[in-house]
Motif scaffolding. Structure first.
Motif, short mmCIF file in Angstrom:
data_model
loop_
_atom_site.label_atom_id
_atom_site.label_comp_id
_atom_site.label_asym_id
_atom_site.label_seq_id
_atom_site.Cartn_x
_atom_site.Cartn_y
_atom_site.Cartn_z
N PRO A 235 5.97 -4.18 -6.60
CA PRO A 235 4.57 -3.82 -6.86
C PRO A 235 4.46 -2.91 -8.08
N SER A 236 3.37 -3.06 -8.79
CA SER A 236 3.12 -2.22 -9.97
C SER A 236 2.48 -0.91 -9.50
N ILE A 237 3.24 0.17 -9.57
CA ILE A 237 2.77 1.48 -9.14
C ILE A 237 3.03 2.48 -10.26
N PRO A 238 2.08 3.37 -10.55
CA PRO A 238 2.33 4.39 -11.58
C PRO A 238 3.55 5.24 -11.23
N PRO A 239 4.11 5.93 -12.22
CA PRO A 239 5.25 6.81 -11.94
C PRO A 239 4.94 7.79 -10.81
N TYR A 240 5.98 8.19 -10.12
CA TYR A 240 5.88 9.07 -8.96
C TYR A 240 4.99 10.28 -9.25
N GLU A 241 5.21 10.92 -10.39
CA GLU A 241 4.49 12.16 -10.69
C GLU A 241 3.01 11.93 -10.97
N HIS A 242 2.60 10.69 -11.18
CA HIS A 242 1.19 10.38 -11.43
C HIS A 242 0.47 9.86 -10.19
N CYS A 243 1.15 9.87 -9.05
CA CYS A 243 0.54 9.38 -7.81
C CYS A 243 0.04 10.53 -6.96
N ARG B 101 3.57 9.39 -1.81
CA ARG B 101 2.74 9.49 -3.01
C ARG B 101 2.02 8.17 -3.21
N LEU B 102 0.69 8.20 -3.10
CA LEU B 102 -0.10 6.98 -3.13
C LEU B 102 -0.53 6.62 -4.55
N ASP B 103 -0.55 5.33 -4.82
CA ASP B 103 -1.09 4.81 -6.07
C ASP B 103 -2.57 5.22 -6.15
N PRO B 104 -2.99 5.92 -7.21
CA PRO B 104 -4.40 6.33 -7.31
C PRO B 104 -5.37 5.17 -7.18
N ALA B 105 -4.95 3.97 -7.57
CA ALA B 105 -5.85 2.81 -7.49
C ALA B 105 -6.16 2.43 -6.05
N THR B 106 -5.33 2.86 -5.11
CA THR B 106 -5.58 2.53 -3.70
C THR B 106 -5.84 3.79 -2.87
N GLY C 188 -13.18 10.54 -1.10
CA GLY C 188 -14.54 10.10 -0.83
C GLY C 188 -15.04 8.97 -1.69
N ARG C 189 -14.12 8.27 -2.40
CA ARG C 189 -14.53 7.17 -3.26
C ARG C 189 -13.67 5.93 -2.95
N PRO C 190 -13.87 5.31 -1.78
CA PRO C 190 -13.07 4.12 -1.45
C PRO C 190 -13.28 3.02 -2.48
N GLY C 191 -12.17 2.34 -2.81
CA GLY C 191 -12.22 1.34 -3.88
C GLY C 191 -12.68 -0.02 -3.44
N GLY C 192 -12.79 -0.24 -2.12
CA GLY C 192 -13.25 -1.52 -1.62
C GLY C 192 -12.17 -2.58 -1.61
N GLY C 193 -10.93 -2.17 -1.80
CA GLY C 193 -9.82 -3.13 -1.77
C GLY C 193 -9.24 -3.27 -0.38
N ALA D 118 4.39 3.63 7.44
CA ALA D 118 4.15 4.98 6.92
C ALA D 118 2.90 5.11 6.08
N LEU D 119 2.42 4.02 5.47
CA LEU D 119 1.26 4.13 4.59
C LEU D 119 -0.04 4.23 5.39
N PRO D 120 -1.07 4.84 4.82
CA PRO D 120 -2.37 4.85 5.49
C PRO D 120 -2.86 3.42 5.73
N PRO D 121 -3.67 3.21 6.75
CA PRO D 121 -4.18 1.86 7.05
C PRO D 121 -5.06 1.32 5.92
N THR D 122 -4.94 0.06 5.65
CA THR D 122 -5.72 -0.56 4.58
C THR D 122 -7.23 -0.45 4.77
N PRO D 123 -7.80 -0.43 5.99
CA PRO D 123 -9.26 -0.31 6.10
C PRO D 123 -9.83 0.97 5.48
N PHE D 124 -8.98 2.00 5.28
CA PHE D 124 -9.49 3.24 4.71
C PHE D 124 -10.10 2.99 3.33
N ASP D 125 -9.48 2.11 2.53
CA ASP D 125 -10.01 1.88 1.19
C ASP D 125 -11.23 0.97 1.20
N LEU D 126 -11.54 0.42 2.39
CA LEU D 126 -12.79 -0.33 2.56
C LEU D 126 -13.92 0.60 3.01
#
Length: 278
Positions: A135-143, A163-168, A174-179, A205-213
């Protein structure tokens, strides 16, 4: 940060199993791996997998495929894992295990049931033919690090380095991306390197995907299957989880785990349920 060697880290201590009799192991479910008071599903899977692995023949030390059905909520405290050998072979062995907890009145409740096939990841050859890409993820320090709002403030997140990808991760501010995808880096807070058993934890380990919806709530796992493809190299893992269908409160999450050498080391699928925490 000092690195905790495999075998001496908090994860190893908290997934330790103590043989009581053939096929029976005592364990203690640690409060350190809970979210909202319930033990994390990947942590429980790793604990049960250790007990089953101790029961199966030692030439087959690693789970190749493992499936858990979560039957009831597991709380911190003592538990017992009872394992059974189903079949042994030269390359693979299969077994099943169940984790039970006992109430103060003596009533025993089965919390999860596992069916798994074990082998030796170190015996696999290097022939790999794949179309999968990391997967394309920004560098660790930018997440995004820390504890995202709404994901719980219990012990689990203090024991991992997520460390989460800012895009997700827009939902965390408070700004879900709708993905319908989560991506991020995963490691242990004490610096422990990954091994096959820690991949079982990482798969949940990752947060559930519905959160970004923009959908909040408790997302308990109904069933989780993990395929281990090879032993991970030292260093942080990259994880991506995708949901294609959320219907009637149930969703699937398809995951991939990649190691620091850009190798696909595990794949997962789980069925989960979106519920109100109340």
């Amino acid at each position: 940060m000092a690195q905790a060697p495999i075998g001496s880290s908090e994860f190893d201590r908290d997934t330790a199993v103590v043989p009581r009799a053939a096929g029976t192991h005592d364990v203690r479910v640690s409060a350190g791996w809970t979210l909202f008071g319930a033990a994390n599903g990947g942590y429980l899977l790793a604990t049960a997998a250790r007990a089953l692995g101790d029961t199966l023949p030692h030439p087959h030390p690693h789970p190749f495929t493992i499936t858990a059905h979560y039957l009831s909520v597991t709380r911190p405290g003592p538990a017992v894992v009872r394992s059974q050998v189903v079949r042994t072979g030269r390359t693979l062995s299969t077994g099943q295990a169940s984790l039970f907890q006992t109430a103060p009145d003596g009533t025993e409740t089965e919390r999860l049931r596992v069916l798994a096939t074990y082998g030796d990841l170190d015996a696999l050859d290097g022939d790999i033919r794949t179309t999968a890409k990391p997967p394309s993820i920004p560098p660790y320090e930018h997440c995004v690090g820390g504890t995202p709002e709404g994901f719980g403030d219990d012990g689990f997140l203090s024991r991992i380095d997520l460390r989460l990808d800012p895009a997700t991760a827009g939902w965390a501010v408070g700004r879900p991306g709708g993905g319908s995808e989560m991506r991020g880096w995963f490691g242990f807070a004490d610096g422990r390197d990954p091994d096959p058993y820690s991949l079982l934890l990482a798969a949940d380990a990752l947060p559930p995907t519905p959160f970004d919806l923009g959908m909040s709530g408790w997302v308990p796992t109904v069933e989780l299957t993990v395929h281990l493809r090879r032993r991970p190299a030292p260093g942080p893992l990259r994880i991506s989880v995708v949901t294609r269908n959320l219907a009637s409160g149930f969703l699937e999450e398809d995951g991939e785990i990649w190691d620091a050498e850009d190798r696909l080391v595990a794949q997962s699928r789980q069925l989960a349920r979106l519920r109100d925490r109340t």
